[in-house]
Design an enzyme around this catalytic site. Structure first.
Site, PDB file in Angstrom:
ATOM      1  N   ASP A 182       0.721  -1.189  -0.088  1.00  0.00           N
ATOM      2  CA  ASP A 182       0.094   0.126  -0.083  1.00  0.00           C
ATOM      3  C   ASP A 182       0.845   1.343  -0.206  1.00  0.00           C
ATOM      4  O   ASP A 182       1.819   1.349   0.611  1.00  0.00           O
ATOM      5  CB  ASP A 182      -1.098  -0.158   1.284  1.00  0.00           C
ATOM      6  N   ASN A 242     -11.054  -2.524  -5.625  1.00  0.00           N
ATOM      7  CA  ASN A 242     -10.238  -1.520  -6.601  1.00  0.00           C
ATOM      8  C   ASN A 242     -10.756  -1.358  -7.708  1.00  0.00           C
ATOM      9  O   ASN A 242     -10.484  -0.150  -8.284  1.00  0.00           O
ATOM     10  CB  ASN A 242      -8.722  -2.164  -6.653  1.00  0.00           C
TER      11      ASN A 242
HETATM   12  C1  IPE Z   1      -5.315  -2.848  -0.272  1.00  0.00           C
HETATM   13  O1  IPE Z   1      -5.137  -1.404  -0.340  1.00  0.00           O
HETATM   14  C2  IPE Z   1      -5.312  -3.394  -1.524  1.00  0.00           C
HETATM   15  C3  IPE Z   1      -4.131  -3.545  -2.241  1.00  0.00           C
HETATM   16  C4  IPE Z   1      -2.920  -3.320  -1.801  1.00  0.00           C
HETATM   17  C5  IPE Z   1      -3.941  -4.302  -3.569  1.00  0.00           C
HETATM   18  P1  IPE Z   1      -6.157  -0.393  -0.480  1.00  0.00           P
HETATM   19  O2  IPE Z   1      -5.393   1.180  -0.685  1.00  0.00           O
HETATM   20  O3  IPE Z   1      -7.074  -0.511  -1.592  1.00  0.00           O
HETATM   21  O4  IPE Z   1      -6.882  -0.417   0.642  1.00  0.00           O
HETATM   22  P2  IPE Z   1      -7.749   0.876   1.439  1.00  0.00           P
HETATM   23  O5  IPE Z   1      -8.807   1.395   0.430  1.00  0.00           O
HETATM   24  O6  IPE Z   1      -6.829   1.901   2.173  1.00  0.00           O
HETATM   25  O7  IPE Z   1      -8.447  -0.023   2.755  1.00  0.00           O
HETATM   26  C1  IPE Z   2      -1.588   0.076  -3.296  1.00  0.00           C
HETATM   27  O1  IPE Z   2      -1.309   1.492  -3.420  1.00  0.00           O
HETATM   28  C2  IPE Z   2      -1.583  -0.371  -4.637  1.00  0.00           C
HETATM   29  C3  IPE Z   2      -3.029  -0.853  -5.337  1.00  0.00           C
HETATM   30  C4  IPE Z   2      -4.052  -0.810  -4.370  1.00  0.00           C
HETATM   31  C5  IPE Z   2      -3.060  -1.414  -6.582  1.00  0.00           C
HETATM   32  P1  IPE Z   2      -2.402   2.632  -3.365  1.00  0.00           P
HETATM   33  O2  IPE Z   2      -2.717   3.029  -5.098  1.00  0.00           O
HETATM   34  O3  IPE Z   2      -3.546   2.194  -2.736  1.00  0.00           O
HETATM   35  O4  IPE Z   2      -1.631   3.715  -2.865  1.00  0.00           O
HETATM   36  P2  IPE Z   2      -2.261   4.865  -1.813  1.00  0.00           P
HETATM   37  O5  IPE Z   2      -3.046   4.193  -0.764  1.00  0.00           O
HETATM   38  O6  IPE Z   2      -3.491   5.612  -2.658  1.00  0.00           O
HETATM   39  O7  IPE Z   2      -1.147   5.783  -1.396  1.00  0.00           O
HETATM   40 MG    MG Z   3      -4.075   2.313  -0.653  1.00  0.00          MG
END
Ligand code: IPE
Ligand code: IPE
Ligand code: MG
Length: 264
Positions: free
Chosen positions: A37, A85
């Site tokens: 994340d 997502n």
């Molecule tokens: C979790 O991260 C999913 C992945 C890393 C693929 P998210 O960014 O989607 O999670 P939330 O929305 O912060 O809970």
């Molecule tokens: C995790 O990074 C990757 C995926 C969920 C695909 P994020 O895209 O959630 O990054 P933040 O949380 O918005 O910084």
């Molecule tokens: Mg995220």
């Protein structure tokens, strides 16, 4: 992207000898899971579009996979895309799907050379067909490899996984092939996407969020959690080393009491 999935110029073959001296080989996790994340925030901090964070995040994953392999860790599971997502802007979702496809295509040869066995967990049927084809190819070609088990959670949701297991089990009961009394933890586990991998010993989440975000809800029942504020693109071997040190200090009681307390 030109970098290989596992850089061929880096460390030598897999062996515990590559393990830093302050880590005990006998106390390494067998299976590490990671919620990657913070890609978006990493990009935003640099005034870049979010997708640049995802691109950089791939390099982090490549390095982590190699490090796990070199340190004798048997399995790595990475959360790449959740069932939630899909709710992101279309251009970001499309970019991620294309990125997964391209990385798989480019890195297959290297995964073969490094004896990596790749598998995917999640509802793969809902992914773009071109990506499904690359997944099939990579899974089939690497399935006899004996090295690290690398699972990529793609269109993965813990609740969805549990529901599809329930449906499959209910169908067997309905058809008279299974008695409800015979549904136990072991049978249930065998109906999950992770049927043939052990539960993670350690879950790492980057970017400081204190939540599980629908990841491996069943399998994380007794995993140790390590949460770092570091954003995923910045998570390097030194950070992973810290996570291993923290893990080795944990007292995993599994609901029992410590061995050292047993004389009381
Ligand atoms: C979790 O991260 C999913 C992945 C890393 C693929 P998210 O960014 O989607 O999670 P939330 O929305 O912060 O809970
Ligand atoms: C995790 O990074 C990757 C995926 C969920 C695909 P994020 O895209 O959630 O990054 P933040 O949380 O918005 O910084
Ligand atoms: Mg995220």
């Amino acid at each position: 992207m030109t970098a290989n999935f596992i850089s061929s110029s880096a460390a030598p073959s897999a062996s515990a000898s590559a393990l830093p001296g302050d880590l005990l080989p006998g106390r390494m996790p067998v299976h590490v899971a990671v919620i990657m994340d913070g890609n978006g925030r990493w990009a935003k901090q640099r005034g870049l579009p979010r997708i640049m964070g995802h691109r950089k995040g791939v390099d982090t994953l490549k390095k982590l996979l190699r490090c796990c392999r070199d340190w004798g860790i048997g399995a790595l599971t990475a959360y790449a895309f959740s069932t939630e997502n899909w709710g992101r802007p279309t251009h970001e979702v499309d970019f991620l799907m294309t990125l997964f496809e391209r990385v798989l295509r480019q890195e297959l040869k290297e995964m073969m050379a490094e004896d990596v066995r790749i598998q995917f967990v999640g509802n793969l049927a809902a992914l773009p067909e071109t990506l499904q084809r690359e997944i099939d190819r990579a899974v089939t070609q690497t399935q006899a490899n004996q090295g690290i088990r690398f699972s990529v959670a793609t269109n993965y949701g813990g609740r969805e996984e549990i529901l599809q297991a329930c449906r499959a089990i209910a169908t067997q009961v309905q058809q008279g092939d299974l008695n409800p009394e015979d549904i136990d933890e072991s049978l249930f586990s065998r109906h999950l996407y992770t049927a043939d991998i052990s539960d993670p010993d350690l879950l790492i989440r980057t970017s400081g969020e204190m939540r599980i975000s629908n990841f491996l809800l069943w399998q994380l029942a007794y995993s140790e959690f390590y949460i770092t504020d570091t954003l995923w693109p910045d998570f390097d071997t030194a950070e992973f080393h810290q996570a291993m040190k923290a893990f080795q200090k944990r007292d995993r009681r599994f609901g029992k009491i410590s061995n050292s307390d047993s004389g009381d």
